[in-house]
Design a protein around this motif. Structure first.
Motif, PDB file in Angstrom:
ATOM      1  N   THR A   1      92.187  58.708  21.876  1.00  0.00           N
ATOM      2  CA  THR A   1      91.683  57.815  20.838  1.00  0.00           C
ATOM      3  C   THR A   1      90.182  57.669  21.051  1.00  0.00           C
ATOM      4  N   TYR A   2      89.415  57.817  19.962  1.00  0.00           N
ATOM      5  CA  TYR A   2      87.959  57.711  20.029  1.00  0.00           C
ATOM      6  C   TYR A   2      87.517  56.428  19.332  1.00  0.00           C
ATOM      7  N   THR A   3      86.508  55.795  19.900  1.00  0.00           N
ATOM      8  CA  THR A   3      85.882  54.629  19.285  1.00  0.00           C
ATOM      9  C   THR A   3      84.378  54.807  19.407  1.00  0.00           C
ATOM     10  N   TRP A   4      83.661  54.574  18.330  1.00  0.00           N
ATOM     11  CA  TRP A   4      82.203  54.697  18.333  1.00  0.00           C
ATOM     12  C   TRP A   4      81.579  53.305  18.296  1.00  0.00           C
ATOM     13  N   PHE A   5      80.473  53.167  19.027  1.00  0.00           N
ATOM     14  CA  PHE A   5      79.737  51.907  19.099  1.00  0.00           C
ATOM     15  C   PHE A   5      78.274  52.159  18.760  1.00  0.00           C
ATOM     16  N   LYS A   6      77.689  51.214  18.049  1.00  0.00           N
ATOM     17  CA  LYS A   6      76.237  51.197  17.832  1.00  0.00           C
ATOM     18  C   LYS A   6      75.745  49.869  18.385  1.00  0.00           C
ATOM     19  N   ASP A   7      74.878  49.936  19.374  1.00  0.00           N
ATOM     20  CA  ASP A   7      74.352  48.733  20.032  1.00  0.00           C
ATOM     21  C   ASP A   7      75.491  47.817  20.489  1.00  0.00           C
TER      22      ASP A   7
ATOM     23  N   TRP B   1      95.958  57.789  28.243  1.00  0.00           N
ATOM     24  CA  TRP B   1      97.022  57.027  28.896  1.00  0.00           C
ATOM     25  C   TRP B   1      96.624  56.647  30.313  1.00  0.00           C
ATOM     26  N   CYS B   2      95.579  57.302  30.832  1.00  0.00           N
ATOM     27  CA  CYS B   2      95.106  57.002  32.186  1.00  0.00           C
ATOM     28  C   CYS B   2      94.057  55.891  32.218  1.00  0.00           C
ATOM     29  N   GLY B   3      93.485  55.581  31.115  1.00  0.00           N
ATOM     30  CA  GLY B   3      92.398  54.597  31.086  1.00  0.00           C
ATOM     31  C   GLY B   3      91.410  54.990  29.998  1.00  0.00           C
ATOM     32  N   ASP B   4      90.207  54.504  30.100  1.00  0.00           N
ATOM     33  CA  ASP B   4      89.213  54.864  29.113  1.00  0.00           C
ATOM     34  C   ASP B   4      87.868  55.085  29.772  1.00  0.00           C
ATOM     35  N   CYS B   5      87.050  55.912  29.126  1.00  0.00           N
ATOM     36  CA  CYS B   5      85.701  56.234  29.607  1.00  0.00           C
ATOM     37  C   CYS B   5      84.760  56.189  28.420  1.00  0.00           C
ATOM     38  N   GLU B   6      83.560  55.684  28.664  1.00  0.00           N
ATOM     39  CA  GLU B   6      82.556  55.669  27.606  1.00  0.00           C
ATOM     40  C   GLU B   6      81.376  56.515  28.030  1.00  0.00           C
ATOM     41  N   SER B   7      80.686  57.049  27.039  1.00  0.00           N
ATOM     42  CA  SER B   7      79.517  57.891  27.289  1.00  0.00           C
ATOM     43  C   SER B   7      78.300  57.017  27.580  1.00  0.00           C
ATOM     44  N   GLU B   8      77.266  57.671  28.072  1.00  0.00           N
ATOM     45  CA  GLU B   8      75.964  57.011  28.169  1.00  0.00           C
ATOM     46  C   GLU B   8      75.452  56.849  26.737  1.00  0.00           C
ATOM     47  N   PRO B   9      74.693  55.803  26.465  1.00  0.00           N
ATOM     48  CA  PRO B   9      74.207  55.612  25.088  1.00  0.00           C
ATOM     49  C   PRO B   9      73.226  56.708  24.677  1.00  0.00           C
ATOM     50  N   PHE B  10      73.344  57.141  23.446  1.00  0.00           N
ATOM     51  CA  PHE B  10      72.393  58.077  22.844  1.00  0.00           C
ATOM     52  C   PHE B  10      71.499  57.266  21.919  1.00  0.00           C
ATOM     53  N   ASP B  11      70.187  57.311  22.163  1.00  0.00           N
ATOM     54  CA  ASP B  11      69.233  56.513  21.391  1.00  0.00           C
ATOM     55  C   ASP B  11      68.807  57.289  20.152  1.00  0.00           C
ATOM     56  N   LEU B  12      69.292  56.861  18.999  1.00  0.00           N
ATOM     57  CA  LEU B  12      68.939  57.496  17.731  1.00  0.00           C
ATOM     58  C   LEU B  12      67.715  56.793  17.158  1.00  0.00           C
ATOM     59  N   LYS B  13      66.673  57.580  16.913  1.00  0.00           N
ATOM     60  CA  LYS B  13      65.444  57.039  16.325  1.00  0.00           C
ATOM     61  C   LYS B  13      65.175  57.781  15.030  1.00  0.00           C
TER      62      LYS B  13
ATOM     63  N   ASN C   1      72.338  60.918   4.842  1.00  0.00           N
ATOM     64  CA  ASN C   1      71.126  60.268   4.319  1.00  0.00           C
ATOM     65  C   ASN C   1      70.759  59.030   5.138  1.00  0.00           C
ATOM     66  N   VAL C   2      70.511  59.213   6.421  1.00  0.00           N
ATOM     67  CA  VAL C   2      70.246  58.072   7.292  1.00  0.00           C
ATOM     68  C   VAL C   2      68.922  57.403   6.921  1.00  0.00           C
ATOM     69  N   LEU C   3      68.883  56.097   7.127  1.00  0.00           N
ATOM     70  CA  LEU C   3      67.670  55.309   6.948  1.00  0.00           C
ATOM     71  C   LEU C   3      67.267  54.752   8.303  1.00  0.00           C
ATOM     72  N   SER C   4      66.104  54.154   8.381  1.00  0.00           N
ATOM     73  CA  SER C   4      65.639  53.619   9.660  1.00  0.00           C
ATOM     74  C   SER C   4      66.529  52.484  10.160  1.00  0.00           C
ATOM     75  N   SER C   5      67.357  51.923   9.299  1.00  0.00           N
ATOM     76  CA  SER C   5      68.283  50.876   9.730  1.00  0.00           C
ATOM     77  C   SER C   5      69.375  51.429  10.648  1.00  0.00           C
ATOM     78  N   LYS C   6      69.506  52.747  10.716  1.00  0.00           N
ATOM     79  CA  LYS C   6      70.490  53.384  11.602  1.00  0.00           C
ATOM     80  C   LYS C   6      69.947  53.584  13.017  1.00  0.00           C
ATOM     81  N   ASN C   7      68.717  53.148  13.270  1.00  0.00           N
ATOM     82  CA  ASN C   7      68.176  53.212  14.634  1.00  0.00           C
ATOM     83  C   ASN C   7      69.084  52.430  15.568  1.00  0.00           C
ATOM     84  N   GLY C   8      69.283  52.953  16.774  1.00  0.00           N
ATOM     85  CA  GLY C   8      70.095  52.219  17.738  1.00  0.00           C
ATOM     86  C   GLY C   8      70.663  53.128  18.805  1.00  0.00           C
ATOM     87  N   LYS C   9      71.405  52.520  19.704  1.00  0.00           N
ATOM     88  CA  LYS C   9      72.041  53.249  20.800  1.00  0.00           C
ATOM     89  C   LYS C   9      73.508  53.455  20.450  1.00  0.00           C
TER      90      LYS C   9
END
Length: 187
Positions: A77-83, A114-126, A98-106
């Motif tokens: 299962t995937y979950t995406w986070f922004k900030d 079933w073993c647990g969950d892992c998250e990635s390091e944040p990717f800083d979108l500018k 069609n991204v706008l500057s309002s999409k800036n963020g990590k």
């Protein structure tokens, strides 16, 4: 056949045992110890990464973020986070048109197993903001339009003034050529 059934049963017991430790939150990498020892891997082996389709992003571009990992399980299962706020997307790929500057963020992805969950390091979108360029172009265009209209009005006024003077001169000449005005009779 008996060995396969035993392995399947052992897998289910381990899955049930390990899944009792899975949290609802996705903070760091919290794979359970039994899964790490069972699969003979470390937590860093499970760590997902965010790969991106473009390096320099301008307003109006399309952006594709992909959650890559070394987890060999098919029921993920995937979950995406922004900030640190869920975006609502739940696929391996997060696509933004069609991204706008309002999409800036990590941005980061969380992979739940079933073993647990892992998250990635944040990717800083500018996203480069081009609105200042648009404002400058609009401002210069407006000034140019006002100047052109001003010059056109000045030319029209001079032309009208010259026509008015010519009509006044023509009237004066017509009056001179006509001679004396006869007086009406009966006075």
């Amino acid at each position: 056949m008996a060995r396969t059934e035993r392995d399947l049963l052992l897998g289910l017991v381990i899955a049930c045992f390990c899944s009792s430790f899975v949290t609802a939150e996705c903070n760091g990498c919290n794979m359970t110890d039994c899964c790490i020892h069972l699969l003979n891997k470390t937590e860093s082996d499970f760590k997902p990464r965010v790969n991106h389709s473009v390096t320099a992003v301008n307003e109006g571009d399309d952006v594709k973020l992909e959650c890559t990992h070394n987890i060999s399980e098919s029921n993920l299962t995937y979950t995406w986070f922004k900030d640190n706020v869920k975006t609502g997307d739940s696929g391996k790929t997060y696509f933004m048109e069609n991204v706008l500057s309002s999409k800036n963020g990590k941005y980061k992805c969380c992979v739940k197993t079933w073993c647990g969950d892992c998250e990635s390091e944040p990717f800083d979108l500018k996203v480069a903001n081009n609105s200042i360029v648009i404002l400058v172009v609009c401002g210069v265009s407006a000034v140019a339009l006002i100047l052109i209209m001003g010059v056109a009005m000045k030319i029209k006024l001079k032309k009208d003034q010259a026509q008015h003077k010519e009509r006044m001169r023509q009237r004066a000449q017509d009056t001179q050529n006509a001679g004396p005005i006869p007086l009406p009779r009966g006075y």
